[in-house]
Structure formats: C-alpha cells, structure tokens
Design a protein around this motif. Structure first.
Motif, PDB file in Angstrom:
ATOM      1  N   ASP A 151      -4.256   2.798  -2.553  1.00  0.00           N
ATOM      2  CA  ASP A 151      -3.471   2.774  -3.790  1.00  0.00           C
ATOM      3  C   ASP A 151      -2.582   3.997  -3.901  1.00  0.00           C
ATOM      4  N   LYS A 152      -3.147   5.183  -3.620  1.00  0.00           N
ATOM      5  CA  LYS A 152      -2.371   6.434  -3.655  1.00  0.00           C
ATOM      6  C   LYS A 152      -2.951   7.386  -2.616  1.00  0.00           C
ATOM      7  N   VAL A 153      -2.124   7.739  -1.642  1.00  0.00           N
ATOM      8  CA  VAL A 153      -2.547   8.629  -0.560  1.00  0.00           C
ATOM      9  C   VAL A 153      -1.807   9.948  -0.722  1.00  0.00           C
ATOM     10  N   TYR A 154      -2.555  11.038  -0.787  1.00  0.00           N
ATOM     11  CA  TYR A 154      -1.929  12.342  -1.008  1.00  0.00           C
ATOM     12  C   TYR A 154      -1.719  13.134   0.274  1.00  0.00           C
ATOM     13  N   SER A 155      -2.558  12.923   1.276  1.00  0.00           N
ATOM     14  CA  SER A 155      -2.458  13.711   2.509  1.00  0.00           C
ATOM     15  C   SER A 155      -2.475  12.782   3.713  1.00  0.00           C
ATOM     16  N   PRO A 156      -1.705  13.104   4.740  1.00  0.00           N
ATOM     17  CA  PRO A 156      -1.711  12.254   5.936  1.00  0.00           C
ATOM     18  C   PRO A 156      -2.839  12.595   6.921  1.00  0.00           C
ATOM     19  N   ILE A 157      -3.605  13.632   6.640  1.00  0.00           N
ATOM     20  CA  ILE A 157      -4.579  14.131   7.610  1.00  0.00           C
ATOM     21  C   ILE A 157      -5.941  13.451   7.454  1.00  0.00           C
ATOM     22  N   ILE A 158      -6.561  13.131   8.591  1.00  0.00           N
ATOM     23  CA  ILE A 158      -7.901  12.555   8.625  1.00  0.00           C
ATOM     24  C   ILE A 158      -8.837  13.615   9.189  1.00  0.00           C
ATOM     25  N   ASP A 159      -9.893  13.921   8.452  1.00  0.00           N
ATOM     26  CA  ASP A 159     -10.870  14.906   8.908  1.00  0.00           C
ATOM     27  C   ASP A 159     -12.020  14.229   9.646  1.00  0.00           C
ATOM     28  N   LYS A 160     -12.856  15.045  10.289  1.00  0.00           N
ATOM     29  CA  LYS A 160     -14.018  14.525  11.006  1.00  0.00           C
ATOM     30  C   LYS A 160     -14.893  13.717  10.055  1.00  0.00           C
ATOM     31  N   GLY A 161     -15.358  12.571  10.543  1.00  0.00           N
ATOM     32  CA  GLY A 161     -16.227  11.709   9.752  1.00  0.00           C
ATOM     33  C   GLY A 161     -15.512  10.824   8.747  1.00  0.00           C
ATOM     34  N   GLU A 162     -14.182  10.751   8.794  1.00  0.00           N
ATOM     35  CA  GLU A 162     -13.414   9.980   7.803  1.00  0.00           C
ATOM     36  C   GLU A 162     -12.725   8.724   8.331  1.00  0.00           C
ATOM     37  N   ALA A 163     -12.640   8.542   9.629  1.00  0.00           N
ATOM     38  CA  ALA A 163     -11.873   7.414  10.185  1.00  0.00           C
ATOM     39  C   ALA A 163     -12.648   6.105  10.070  1.00  0.00           C
ATOM     40  N   ASP A 164     -11.999   5.112   9.469  1.00  0.00           N
ATOM     41  CA  ASP A 164     -12.576   3.764   9.423  1.00  0.00           C
ATOM     42  C   ASP A 164     -12.412   3.088  10.776  1.00  0.00           C
ATOM     43  N   PHE A 165     -11.298   3.387  11.430  1.00  0.00           N
ATOM     44  CA  PHE A 165     -11.017   2.845  12.760  1.00  0.00           C
ATOM     45  C   PHE A 165     -10.443   3.938  13.644  1.00  0.00           C
ATOM     46  N   ILE A 166     -10.846   3.917  14.900  1.00  0.00           N
ATOM     47  CA  ILE A 166     -10.148   4.680  15.931  1.00  0.00           C
ATOM     48  C   ILE A 166      -9.654   3.626  16.911  1.00  0.00           C
ATOM     49  N   VAL A 167      -8.340   3.600  17.096  1.00  0.00           N
ATOM     50  CA  VAL A 167      -7.729   2.687  18.067  1.00  0.00           C
ATOM     51  C   VAL A 167      -7.368   3.558  19.262  1.00  0.00           C
ATOM     52  N   SER A 168      -7.993   3.271  20.398  1.00  0.00           N
ATOM     53  CA  SER A 168      -7.820   4.140  21.556  1.00  0.00           C
ATOM     54  C   SER A 168      -7.228   3.400  22.752  1.00  0.00           C
ATOM     55  N   PHE A 169      -6.205   4.007  23.315  1.00  0.00           N
ATOM     56  CA  PHE A 169      -5.508   3.431  24.462  1.00  0.00           C
ATOM     57  C   PHE A 169      -6.281   3.635  25.765  1.00  0.00           C
TER      58      PHE A 169
ATOM     59  N   TYR B 109       0.824  -1.210   0.000  1.00  0.00           N
ATOM     60  CA  TYR B 109       0.000   0.000   0.000  1.00  0.00           C
ATOM     61  C   TYR B 109       0.860   1.262   0.000  1.00  0.00           C
ATOM     62  N   ASP B 110       0.294   2.361  -0.511  1.00  0.00           N
ATOM     63  CA  ASP B 110       0.867   3.680  -0.301  1.00  0.00           C
ATOM     64  C   ASP B 110       0.390   4.074   1.103  1.00  0.00           C
ATOM     65  N   VAL B 111       1.305   4.502   1.952  1.00  0.00           N
ATOM     66  CA  VAL B 111       0.972   4.778   3.345  1.00  0.00           C
ATOM     67  C   VAL B 111       1.476   6.162   3.743  1.00  0.00           C
ATOM     68  N   LYS B 112       0.639   6.890   4.460  1.00  0.00           N
ATOM     69  CA  LYS B 112       1.050   8.164   5.052  1.00  0.00           C
ATOM     70  C   LYS B 112       0.761   8.077   6.547  1.00  0.00           C
ATOM     71  N   VAL B 113       1.777   8.370   7.349  1.00  0.00           N
ATOM     72  CA  VAL B 113       1.621   8.383   8.798  1.00  0.00           C
ATOM     73  C   VAL B 113       1.943   9.787   9.278  1.00  0.00           C
ATOM     74  N   SER B 114       1.046  10.341  10.072  1.00  0.00           N
ATOM     75  CA  SER B 114       1.259  11.688  10.589  1.00  0.00           C
ATOM     76  C   SER B 114       1.086  11.664  12.097  1.00  0.00           C
ATOM     77  N   GLU B 115       2.076  12.166  12.801  1.00  0.00           N
ATOM     78  CA  GLU B 115       1.994  12.213  14.261  1.00  0.00           C
ATOM     79  C   GLU B 115       1.596  13.612  14.683  1.00  0.00           C
TER      80      GLU B 115
END
Length: 190
Positions: free
Chosen positions: A56-74, A31-37
């Motif tokens: 397939d192709k990720v242009y921005s590392p930012i996730i906006d409201k309503g876009e997360a497929d998963f939230i992994v929470s500690f 995969y094309d992957v973008k990680v943003s801390e």
C-alpha cells in the motif's frame, strides 16, 4: 502489508530487466513500488542484486536480512549467498545453472556441491528448475530471466494476461513472442 522480492544473479544475466518487468507489473496492479538496484561487479560477472518492494505504501527500497518473501536467483551459488535475507516463510525460486565465480575460474576454490539439497535440509522452501534449458527451448539462452519471472508468477494472484502485457511493454517488439514462450515455459504451461 509490504512484500519483498530480491532478485540475485551474475552480471549480464538480465536481472535488471526482470526487476523492471516486475516493478512495471506491480505498478499497473495499483501497488506502491520501490525498486533498488545494488550493482556489484556486474560487468565482470560479479553479483548483481535488485530489491523490489511493494504494498500500500513503501517508504524504503532496501530489504534487510530476514525480510525477503522471495529470492529469485539466476544461479545456485547466488541463492545460497543471500539465503539469510529470506523470511522463515519465504521461498527461493532458483535456476539450477552453475556459473563459476572468479575464485573457481582461477582454481583458488571449487564450486560448492549440493547447494539446493543443503538449503532444503535447512527447511527452506526451494523451487529449483533448469531455466537455461527452458530459455533455450523458447529460443534464446538470454531468456532465463523471463523463465524465472514465469516461475515466480505462479506464487502471485495476478492473471497471466497481465504478466504478458507487462512483457509486451518492457521488451523490444522483436523479442515479445520469444519472451511470452519463455514465461509460459517457466510457469510449466507451454
């Protein structure tokens, strides 16, 4: 098709290792992957958020409201804090541990009750488990991050062996066995 994962936690919990592991695995899967801390007051126990986007192709590392497929929470309160980022069809994978934020520590506020139940009542898909107990069973309270990755892996069509290989490539050799065990406990297969 781009998939979005938010990893949210409190400073010092290992969320950056979790995002590194996830990014490493997804890259190795082609995969094309973008990680943003996005650091909060991580050194002082504040919120830490990491975005992992892949496809397939990720242009921005930012996730906006309503876009997360998963939230992994500690931690439960962090899950509730970021719930508005979740898609309608998204899922929250959450550690049921409670870590008091500064207002609770100082007595200015109390920890909110029934957070998991309230999220479920809103129709949110919540996969909640006591990751701290499983991490301790694996051999270290610090392995909560890998227990969470094990739980998340159940929702991906990627063989366990590939996740295990990513662990071997991302954690120091002396902690590999412990992390393998934590991962499998998170999957419910130990």
């Amino acid at each position: 098709m781009i998939k979005n994962i938010m990893i949210v936690g409190v400073g010092g919990q290992g969320s950056l290792l979790a995002s590194k592991l996830l990014g490493h695995l997804l890259l190795s899967e082609g995969y094309d992957v973008k990680v943003s801390e996005v650091h909060g007051m991580s050194q002082r126990g504040g919120s830490v958020v990491t975005y992992v986007r892949f496809g397939d192709k990720v242009y921005s590392p930012i996730i906006d409201k309503g876009e997360a497929d998963f939230i992994v929470s500690f931690e439960k309160l962090e899950a509730a804090r970021y719930v508005e980022y979740l898609k309608d069809t998204g899922r929250i994978v959450v550690n049921t541990q409670e870590i008091d934020p500064m207002p609770v520590i100082t007595g200015a506020a109390s920890y909110p009750e029934d957070l998991i139940e309230k999220m479920v009542a809103l129709g949110i898909q919540v996969d909640a488990m006591d990751c701290l107990s499983l991490a301790n069973e694996a051999g270290s309270a610090k392995a909560v991050n890998i227990v969470l990755m094990g739980r998340l892996s159940k929702y991906f069509d990627i063989p366990v062996e590939r996740w295990q290989k990513a662990i071997e490539e991302c954690v120091p050799q002396k902690f590999v066995e412990l992390n393998h065990k934590a991962f499998m406990l998170g999957r419910g297969e130990e």
